[in-house]
Design an enzyme around this catalytic site. Structure first.
Site, PDB file in Angstrom:
ATOM      1  N   GLU A 166       0.802  -1.240   0.000  1.00 14.51           N
ATOM      2  CA  GLU A 166       0.000   0.000   0.000  1.00 14.51           C
ATOM      3  C   GLU A 166       0.834   1.290   0.000  1.00 14.51           C
ATOM      4  O   GLU A 166       0.325   2.368   0.243  1.00 14.51           O
ATOM      5  CB  GLU A 166      -0.951   0.000   1.214  1.00 14.51           C
ATOM      6  N   TYR A 168       3.373   2.083   2.078  1.00  6.99           N
ATOM      7  CA  TYR A 168       3.950   2.488   3.368  1.00  6.99           C
ATOM      8  C   TYR A 168       5.463   2.187   3.376  1.00  6.99           C
ATOM      9  O   TYR A 168       6.012   1.675   2.401  1.00  6.99           O
ATOM     10  CB  TYR A 168       3.235   1.762   4.516  1.00  6.99           C
ATOM     11  N   ARG A 216       2.657  -8.892   4.558  1.00 11.58           N
ATOM     12  CA  ARG A 216       1.726  -8.399   3.539  1.00 11.58           C
ATOM     13  C   ARG A 216       2.527  -7.774   2.409  1.00 11.58           C
ATOM     14  O   ARG A 216       3.184  -6.747   2.567  1.00 11.58           O
ATOM     15  CB  ARG A 216       0.742  -7.388   4.128  1.00 11.58           C
ATOM     16  N   HIS A 254      -1.611   3.789  -1.981  1.00 10.85           N
ATOM     17  CA  HIS A 254      -2.739   4.689  -1.721  1.00 10.85           C
ATOM     18  C   HIS A 254      -2.796   5.835  -2.717  1.00 10.85           C
ATOM     19  O   HIS A 254      -3.851   6.379  -2.970  1.00 10.85           O
ATOM     20  CB  HIS A 254      -2.675   5.245  -0.297  1.00 10.85           C
ATOM     21  N   GLN A 341     -18.509   4.653   1.712  1.00  8.24           N
ATOM     22  CA  GLN A 341     -19.118   5.875   2.234  1.00  8.24           C
ATOM     23  C   GLN A 341     -18.986   6.062   3.742  1.00  8.24           C
ATOM     24  O   GLN A 341     -18.801   7.180   4.197  1.00  8.24           O
ATOM     25  CB  GLN A 341     -20.603   5.903   1.862  1.00  8.24           C
TER      26      GLN A 341
HETATM   27  P1  NAP Z   1     -27.948  17.081  -4.235  1.00 10.07           P
HETATM   28  O1  NAP Z   1     -26.724  16.384  -3.890  1.00 10.07           O
HETATM   29  O2  NAP Z   1     -28.586  17.993  -3.246  1.00 10.07           O
HETATM   30  O3  NAP Z   1     -27.658  17.890  -5.568  1.00 10.07           O
HETATM   31  C1  NAP Z   1     -28.621  18.666  -6.170  1.00 10.07           C
HETATM   32  C2  NAP Z   1     -28.013  19.405  -7.358  1.00 10.07           C
HETATM   33  O4  NAP Z   1     -29.020  20.213  -7.915  1.00 10.07           O
HETATM   34  C3  NAP Z   1     -26.873  20.302  -6.997  1.00 10.07           C
HETATM   35  O5  NAP Z   1     -25.902  20.204  -8.015  1.00 10.07           O
HETATM   36  C4  NAP Z   1     -27.484  21.694  -6.970  1.00 10.07           C
HETATM   37  O6  NAP Z   1     -26.455  22.558  -7.385  1.00 10.07           O
HETATM   38  C5  NAP Z   1     -28.633  21.576  -7.938  1.00 10.07           C
HETATM   39  N1  NAP Z   1     -29.807  22.349  -7.569  1.00 10.07           N
HETATM   40  C6  NAP Z   1     -30.358  22.515  -6.351  1.00 10.07           C
HETATM   41  N2  NAP Z   1     -31.458  23.298  -6.417  1.00 10.07           N
HETATM   42  C7  NAP Z   1     -31.599  23.631  -7.708  1.00 10.07           C
HETATM   43  C8  NAP Z   1     -32.537  24.437  -8.395  1.00 10.07           C
HETATM   44  N3  NAP Z   1     -33.547  25.030  -7.765  1.00 10.07           N
HETATM   45  N4  NAP Z   1     -32.378  24.592  -9.712  1.00 10.07           N
HETATM   46  C9  NAP Z   1     -31.359  24.000 -10.370  1.00 10.07           C
HETATM   47  N5  NAP Z   1     -30.437  23.239  -9.770  1.00 10.07           N
HETATM   48  C10 NAP Z   1     -30.558  23.051  -8.437  1.00 10.07           C
HETATM   49  O7  NAP Z   1     -29.084  16.080  -4.649  1.00 10.07           O
HETATM   50  P2  NAP Z   1     -29.024  14.757  -5.520  1.00 10.07           P
HETATM   51  O8  NAP Z   1     -28.005  14.778  -6.572  1.00 10.07           O
HETATM   52  O9  NAP Z   1     -30.445  14.597  -5.932  1.00 10.07           O
HETATM   53  O10 NAP Z   1     -28.634  13.672  -4.501  1.00 10.07           O
HETATM   54  C11 NAP Z   1     -29.447  13.469  -3.376  1.00 10.07           C
HETATM   55  C12 NAP Z   1     -28.707  12.661  -2.353  1.00 10.07           C
HETATM   56  O11 NAP Z   1     -28.519  11.356  -2.848  1.00 10.07           O
HETATM   57  C13 NAP Z   1     -27.355  13.238  -2.039  1.00 10.07           C
HETATM   58  O12 NAP Z   1     -27.410  13.928  -0.828  1.00 10.07           O
HETATM   59  C14 NAP Z   1     -26.482  12.048  -1.942  1.00 10.07           C
HETATM   60  O13 NAP Z   1     -26.143  11.803  -0.597  1.00 10.07           O
HETATM   61  C15 NAP Z   1     -27.306  10.871  -2.422  1.00 10.07           C
HETATM   62  N6  NAP Z   1     -26.597  10.248  -3.516  1.00 10.07           N
HETATM   63  C16 NAP Z   1     -25.311   9.918  -3.335  1.00 10.07           C
HETATM   64  C17 NAP Z   1     -24.625   9.324  -4.335  1.00 10.07           C
HETATM   65  C18 NAP Z   1     -23.211   8.938  -4.147  1.00 10.07           C
HETATM   66  O14 NAP Z   1     -22.523   8.682  -5.070  1.00 10.07           O
HETATM   67  N7  NAP Z   1     -22.709   8.870  -2.956  1.00 10.07           N
HETATM   68  C19 NAP Z   1     -25.216   9.066  -5.524  1.00 10.07           C
HETATM   69  C20 NAP Z   1     -26.528   9.413  -5.703  1.00 10.07           C
HETATM   70  C21 NAP Z   1     -27.205  10.025  -4.682  1.00 10.07           C
HETATM   71  P3  NAP Z   1     -26.602  24.127  -7.498  1.00 10.07           P
HETATM   72  O15 NAP Z   1     -27.506  24.524  -6.375  1.00 10.07           O
HETATM   73  O16 NAP Z   1     -25.219  24.636  -7.399  1.00 10.07           O
HETATM   74  O17 NAP Z   1     -27.168  24.346  -8.848  1.00 10.07           O
HETATM   75 FE1  SF4 Z   2     -17.680   0.380   3.791  1.00  7.10          FE
HETATM   76 FE2  SF4 Z   2     -19.992  -0.638   4.598  1.00  7.10          FE
HETATM   77 FE3  SF4 Z   2     -19.831   0.597   2.212  1.00  7.10          FE
HETATM   78 FE4  SF4 Z   2     -18.704  -1.807   2.640  1.00  7.10          FE
HETATM   79  S1  SF4 Z   2     -20.885  -1.320   2.668  1.00  7.10           S
HETATM   80  S2  SF4 Z   2     -17.748  -0.083   1.629  1.00  7.10           S
HETATM   81  S3  SF4 Z   2     -18.001  -1.591   4.733  1.00  7.10           S
HETATM   82  S4  SF4 Z   2     -19.547   1.525   4.224  1.00  7.10           S
END
Ligand code: NAP
Ligand code: SF4
Length: 681
Positions: A166, A168, A216, A254, A341
């Site tokens: 990794e 290290y 490892r 990493h 996450q």
């Molecule tokens: P979000 O993360 O809140 O993003 C919303 C997007 O829309 C932002 O880019 C925002 O940017 C824009 N927006 C907000 N209000 C707006 C408006 N009135 N007009 C135009 N643009 C606007 O919401 P999301 O993408 O729907 O995701 C929701 C949740 O799902 C997230 O919090 C996330 O945790 C989860 N999620 C996570 C993943 C992941 O990969 N970890 C994947 C999918 C979903 P601006 O305001 O700058 O325009």
């Molecule tokens: Fe990490 Fe849990 Fe996501 Fe697996 S499911 S990558 S252990 S948060």
């Protein structure tokens, strides 16, 4: 007859007979920074031992203070510290398990001003530059490894793992990239591998024969100037001769620009590099990285690529992984979806690791899992992660639970996520929920819309005692002029059942409005390749991995990506797009979109949509984006009509998941909140 005969077969290593071939890999958790750290660590490890994992590897302990990961990090270099270890080894032994202490010297990855390395070459991912160790200091470091191993033996550990991968310290010595020394510990391969060989020899000399010495090895550095496959094999042979009892495998540094363990990496992708080590030695070899089901683990051992499997995150997700495999209940395993996450991303942002699918991970002592003293009847509305989790957890405590969803399949937004390239593991999460609901005896009513009138009446007649609403979210209306144009679709039209929806088929020129998690998911869905995330050969070609292992570091030129369509992403904020994506995975997604020539524009204001496309203003300049499809990914708002309806009828319901807080909607928060609510009843 078990489905996993090899995985469940015993193995003799040093003086120990391991009951099966499943090992919990080393993980940093930051548990030691929480209140009651030793009790928490002991409970964390003991619950995995009770789950019948054959061997547990701790997170890394530095042999010297300058080898810590960051200030205040773990060190084992003095007998006075043994009191912090005995509760851990005793708890694991009491639970019927075995635990091995990992010795990790972070080298130039140590986030401290006193970090050291073979040569004074700074790592791209560390703000601190290292000082080169003198020859005398290298010998003292070797002695320090042996000292830590001897202390580990006194503390009751079953062995040590010497962390040589990794990127290290030890790995920095083995690679010409970071080792430009001119003393006996540098120069040709013989000099570069001298440190690990001497460390293994010194450790072996200080501990008993029954005490396991695991090394490892970095099977493939994934760095220009790293080791070749032939050099790795030579190191493996020399480590065996020096006295190692077993070899564990590590993949990539990493700072490597190739993903090694996140969800876009196919399962068991790294077998070529692991097999290279296995062929070189006669001691047992452990496979690692992206092994998350007993089926894949059994296949690896059956293929002869390794003798055991090391799984770290899958044991966060389900402490009973091994036991469920032994009992033939693998369908009950809560599978790690490799999202990073709540584990790696938490650690990288100075939070204590837990798990998206298992909020108890690392918090074992905070949850009471006894049956509830009073059995209640629950109506749960919404079959997404929040609703399903609450239903399962409440039913397991003895309550009687009915789960309603107007959709004909369980899963809510998970059914969209699973379609995105690299997110196929969400299918495992859905399988877990389906099986768990059935085994917990939850009554699931799909295609059934629970109305406020029905629910209020049921509460009044005593059919239900409590109502839990996990009704999720609805897309935010961004109020853009012309958004009713036939070109405009929402992310649900794209990722939901059948693409098209209001806007017909997705065109070749796409504009995405909004760049949160869902905007990025939609972009990846529109240009990405699912095959690349499922087929190791396609993955290696796309990321430029030389599976012949002939090139130093195992790298070659990546294949070209011809995108299916041109995609443009927009957001109103002026910061760069994707700033809030996961720390350990966001870079992968951004690199893939860059390769697919997806453009990203920050600071856009949306003027209107018409036949010409999307009209925007950026920095005072008006532009027209020629798009035949415009996808709205502008966030979400809670879906609370039912909650309001119940409140109006005098019924106080419990709100969880996106229906509670849409802005922070994600599966981690939904599952955590639902679990915590369920244990209060
Ligand atoms: P979000 O993360 O809140 O993003 C919303 C997007 O829309 C932002 O880019 C925002 O940017 C824009 N927006 C907000 N209000 C707006 C408006 N009135 N007009 C135009 N643009 C606007 O919401 P999301 O993408 O729907 O995701 C929701 C949740 O799902 C997230 O919090 C996330 O945790 C989860 N999620 C996570 C993943 C992941 O990969 N970890 C994947 C999918 C979903 P601006 O305001 O700058 O325009
Ligand atoms: Fe990490 Fe849990 Fe996501 Fe697996 S499911 S990558 S252990 S948060």
């Amino acid at each position: 007859m078990t489905s996993y005969p090899r995985l469940l077969s015993p193995l003799q290593v040093a003086g120990v007979t391991l009951p099966n071939r499943m090992v919990m890999g080393a993980m940093h958790t930051r548990l030691e920074t929480m209140d009651r750290p030793i009790e928490r660590l002991a409970a964390f490890y003991a619950s995995r031992a009770r789950g019948e994992i054959a061997l547990i590897l701790t997170g890394g302990y530095a042999p010297v203070p300058e080898g810590v990961m960051d200030d205040g990090g773990l060190v084992l270099d003095r007998p006075e510290q043994l009191g912090e270890h005995r509760p851990i080894t005793e708890a694991v032994a009491k639970a019927g398990g075995r635990i091995v202490l990992q010795i990790l010297h972070a080298g130039r990855y140590a986030r401290t001003a006193s970090c050291v390395a073979p040569s004074a070459i700074k790592a791209r991912i560390n703000a601190f530059g290292p000082r080169a160790l003198t020859t005398d200091e290298v010998w003292k470091t070797i002695d320090a490894f042996a000292n830590t191993a001897a202390l580990a033996e006194q503390a009751g550990y079953a062995g040590v793992e010497i962390m040589g991968s990794e990127g290290y310290l030890i790995n920095e010595f083995t690679a010409a990239l970071t080792n430009q020394r001119t003393d006996a510990f540098g120069g040709n391969v013989e000099g570069r591998i001298k440190l690990p060989v001497e460390v293994v020899k010194a450790v072996r000399a200080r501990v008993g024969r029954a005490f396991m010495v695991i090394y490892r090895i970095s099977t493939i550095d994934l760095m220009d100037g790293g080791m070749t496959g032939a050099e790795v094999a030579e190191l493996a042979r020399r480590v065996e001769t020096a006295g190692a009892d077993m070899i564990n495998t590590g993949i990539g540094w990493h700072e490597a620009a190739v993903p090694t363990m996140a969800a876009p990496v196919p399962r068991a992708a790294w077998l070529d590099a692991i097999r290279n080590v296995k062929r070189a030695v006669s001691i047992p070899v452990m496979a690692s990285n992206r092994i998350n089901t007993p089926e894949i683990a059994e296949e690896i051992i059956a293929s002869g690529a390794a003798d055991l499997v090391s799984m770290a995150r899958p044991l966060l997700a389900d402490p009973d992984f091994a036991k469920k495999a032994r009992l033939g209940n693998a369908d009950e395993i809560n599978t790690c979806i490799a999202c990073n996450q709540a584990c790696l991303d938490y650690i990288f942002t100075d939070r204590v690791a837990t798990c998206l699918v298992n909020p108890r991970a690392g918090r074992e002592i905070d949850f009471v899992d006894a049956p509830s003293p009073t059995v209640r009847r629950f109506a749960v509305v919404g079959g997404g992660p929040a609703g399903m989790t609450f239903a399962i957890e409440a039913a397991r405590r003895g309550h009687r639970v009915t789960l309603f969803d107007s959709a004909r399949e369980l899963g809510g937004q998970l059914n969209m996520a699973k379609k995105v390239p690299g997110k196929a593991e969400f299918n495992e999460m859905l399988r877990y929920f389906r099986v768990a609901l059935e085994r917990a005896d939850v009554t699931v009513l799909l295609g059934t819309t629970a109305t406020a009138d029905d629910l209020a009446n049921s509460v009044k007649t005593g059919e239900f005692d409590e109502v839990v609403l996990a009704t999720g979210v609805v897309p935010r209306d961004p109020g853009i002029q012309g958004q009713d144009h036939r070109k405009v679709v929402t992310y649900i039209d794209v990722l939901g059942q059948g693409a098209g929806g209001r806007g017909g088929a997705i065109g070749e020129k796409v504009a995405i409005i909004g760049a949160g998690g869902i905007g990025f998911d939609v972009a990846e869905y529109l240009v990405g390749s699912t095959q690349e995330t499922l087929d190791p050969n396609a993955f290696m070609a796309a990321w430029g991995v030389d599976t012949t292992l002939a090139a130093p570091g195992g790298l070659k030129a990546p294949s070209k990506h011809v995108p299916k369509r041109s995609v443009h992403m927009f957001q109103r904020r002026t910061e760069s797009l994707g700033k809030n994506l996961g720390k350990s995975t966001g870079w992968i997604l951004k690199a893939k979109l860059r390769k697919a020539q997806v453009t990203q524009t920050a600071g856009a204001s949306y003027d209107r949509i018409d036949d010409q496309g999307l009209h925007i203003t950026v920095n005072g300049e008006r532009r027209v984006i020629d798009a035949d499809t415009i996808v709205l990914c502008a966030g979400q708002v809670p879906s609370r009509a039912l909650y309001d309806g119940l409140t109006a009828r005098g019924v106080q319901a419990h709100l969880i998941g996106g229906a509670d807080v849409a802005a922070e909607l994600d599966a981690r928060r939904a599952i955590d909140q639902a679990t915590r609510l369920a244990v209060t009843f």
